[in-house]
Scaffold this motif. Sequence first.
Motif, short mmCIF file in Angstrom:
data_model
loop_
_atom_site.label_atom_id
_atom_site.label_comp_id
_atom_site.label_asym_id
_atom_site.label_seq_id
_atom_site.Cartn_x
_atom_site.Cartn_y
_atom_site.Cartn_z
N PRO A 96 0.82 -1.21 0.00
CA PRO A 96 0.00 0.00 0.00
C PRO A 96 0.85 1.27 0.00
CG PRO A 96 -0.12 -1.09 2.12
CD PRO A 96 0.60 -2.01 1.20
N ARG A 97 2.10 1.17 0.42
CA ARG A 97 2.99 2.34 0.41
C ARG A 97 3.32 2.77 -1.02
NH1 ARG A 97 5.49 3.71 5.22
NH2 ARG A 97 5.07 2.25 6.90
N HIS A 98 3.22 1.85 -1.97
CA HIS A 98 3.53 2.17 -3.36
C HIS A 98 2.30 2.45 -4.19
CE1 HIS A 98 7.15 -0.50 -2.37
NE2 HIS A 98 7.53 0.77 -2.30
N THR A 149 -12.32 -5.17 -2.62
CA THR A 149 -13.37 -6.02 -3.19
C THR A 149 -14.05 -6.76 -2.06
OG1 THR A 149 -11.86 -7.86 -3.54
CG2 THR A 149 -12.15 -6.31 -5.36
N GLY A 150 -15.35 -6.91 -2.14
CA GLY A 150 -16.10 -7.58 -1.09
C GLY A 150 -16.59 -6.60 -0.04
N ARG A 151 -17.14 -7.15 1.01
CA ARG A 151 -17.69 -6.33 2.09
C ARG A 151 -16.67 -6.27 3.22
NH1 ARG A 151 -23.52 -8.24 3.53
NH2 ARG A 151 -23.32 -6.37 4.79
N ALA A 152 -16.24 -5.09 3.56
CA ALA A 152 -15.29 -4.90 4.66
C ALA A 152 -16.07 -4.87 5.96
CB ALA A 152 -14.49 -3.63 4.46
N ASN A 153 -15.98 -5.94 6.75
CA ASN A 153 -16.70 -5.98 8.02
C ASN A 153 -15.93 -5.18 9.06
OD1 ASN A 153 -14.60 -7.61 8.77
ND2 ASN A 153 -15.78 -9.50 8.66
N SER A 154 -16.45 -5.16 10.29
CA SER A 154 -15.84 -4.34 11.34
C SER A 154 -14.44 -4.82 11.70
CB SER A 154 -16.73 -4.33 12.59
OG SER A 154 -16.90 -5.65 13.07
N ASP A 155 -14.17 -6.13 11.58
CA ASP A 155 -12.83 -6.63 11.88
C ASP A 155 -11.81 -6.16 10.86
OD1 ASP A 155 -13.80 -7.99 14.08
OD2 ASP A 155 -14.19 -9.82 12.94
N LEU A 156 -12.22 -6.11 9.61
CA LEU A 156 -11.30 -5.74 8.55
C LEU A 156 -11.25 -4.23 8.32
CD1 LEU A 156 -9.40 -6.91 6.40
CD2 LEU A 156 -11.32 -6.93 4.85
N SER A 157 -12.29 -3.52 8.73
CA SER A 157 -12.34 -2.09 8.42
C SER A 157 -11.20 -1.31 9.05
CB SER A 157 -13.69 -1.50 8.84
OG SER A 157 -13.83 -1.59 10.24
N SER A 158 -10.78 -1.70 10.26
CA SER A 158 -9.65 -0.99 10.89
C SER A 158 -8.37 -1.22 10.11
CB SER A 158 -9.48 -1.42 12.34
OG SER A 158 -9.19 -2.80 12.42
N SER A 159 -8.16 -2.44 9.59
CA SER A 159 -6.98 -2.72 8.78
C SER A 159 -7.01 -1.93 7.47
CB SER A 159 -6.88 -4.21 8.48
OG SER A 159 -6.76 -4.94 9.66
N VAL A 160 -8.19 -1.83 6.87
CA VAL A 160 -8.31 -1.09 5.62
C VAL A 160 -8.04 0.40 5.87
CG1 VAL A 160 -9.95 -0.36 3.85
CG2 VAL A 160 -9.85 -2.74 4.53
N ARG A 161 -8.51 0.92 6.99
CA ARG A 161 -8.25 2.33 7.31
C ARG A 161 -6.76 2.58 7.53
NH1 ARG A 161 -12.88 1.85 10.86
NH2 ARG A 161 -14.68 2.59 9.72
N ILE A 162 -6.08 1.66 8.21
CA ILE A 162 -4.63 1.80 8.41
C ILE A 162 -3.92 1.75 7.07
CG2 ILE A 162 -2.60 0.62 9.33
CD1 ILE A 162 -4.39 -0.24 11.71
N THR A 163 -4.35 0.85 6.19
CA THR A 163 -3.75 0.75 4.86
C THR A 163 -3.99 2.03 4.07
OG1 THR A 163 -4.09 -1.63 4.85
CG2 THR A 163 -3.73 -0.59 2.73
N ASP A 164 -5.20 2.58 4.20
CA ASP A 164 -5.53 3.81 3.48
C ASP A 164 -4.72 4.99 3.97
OD1 ASP A 164 -7.03 5.35 1.63
OD2 ASP A 164 -8.24 6.08 3.30
N ARG A 165 -4.34 4.99 5.25
CA ARG A 165 -3.55 6.10 5.81
C ARG A 165 -2.05 5.90 5.68
NH1 ARG A 165 -5.63 5.68 11.24
NH2 ARG A 165 -7.64 4.90 10.66
N ALA A 166 -1.63 4.90 4.92
CA ALA A 166 -0.19 4.69 4.73
C ALA A 166 0.42 5.92 4.07
CB ALA A 166 0.05 3.45 3.87
N PRO A 167 1.67 6.24 4.37
CA PRO A 167 2.28 7.42 3.77
C PRO A 167 2.28 7.36 2.26
CG PRO A 167 3.70 6.48 5.47
CD PRO A 167 2.56 5.54 5.27
N ASN A 168 2.12 8.51 1.62
CA ASN A 168 2.12 8.55 0.16
C ASN A 168 3.48 8.17 -0.38
OD1 ASN A 168 -0.50 9.42 0.14
ND2 ASN A 168 0.04 11.57 0.03
N ARG A 169 3.46 7.58 -1.56
CA ARG A 169 4.73 7.21 -2.18
C ARG A 169 5.39 8.43 -2.76
NH1 ARG A 169 3.75 3.77 -7.58
NH2 ARG A 169 4.06 5.48 -8.99
N SER A 170 6.67 8.42 -2.80
CA SER A 170 7.40 9.56 -3.39
C SER A 170 7.46 9.38 -4.89
CB SER A 170 8.80 9.65 -2.81
OG SER A 170 9.50 8.46 -3.06
N SER A 171 7.39 10.44 -5.62
CA SER A 171 7.39 10.38 -7.09
C SER A 171 8.75 10.06 -7.62
CB SER A 171 6.93 11.70 -7.67
OG SER A 171 5.61 11.94 -7.25
#
Length: 112
Positions: free
Chosen positions: A81-83, A90-112
């Motif tokens: 996710p950093r890159h 894909t699929g339904r992100a339940n409450s167990d997975l939603s925190s992991s998806v949020r952490i992945t979404d907040r990963a630092p942006n990649r450098s150009s």
Amino acid sequence: MQLLWKIWNTGMVTELLQAGDPAAIEICRALERRITRLFGRALAIREVDAGSCNGCELEIHALNNAVYDCERFGMKFVASPRHADVLLVTGRANSDLSSSVRITDRAPNRSS
């Protein structure tokens, strides 16, 4: 040795690849130009499976095969996710997975 002889006698059994639809290719070229204009490089996509029926994964994997080859149009799938520029869930992100998806979404942006 028998297997090699059988392969030699059978020859090629695959079908020839047909030329693509010119309108679809033009749409993909326009998408490539827009991706390059927005990002200045290829669009990096990170795919996360959240328990889907695997139909989405089949379609996503088909994008990378030799027929569709999305990389020639400026899109590639990355393992980290950093890159990634885009997070594709894909699929339904339940409450167990939603925190992991949020952490992945907040990963630092990649450098150009």
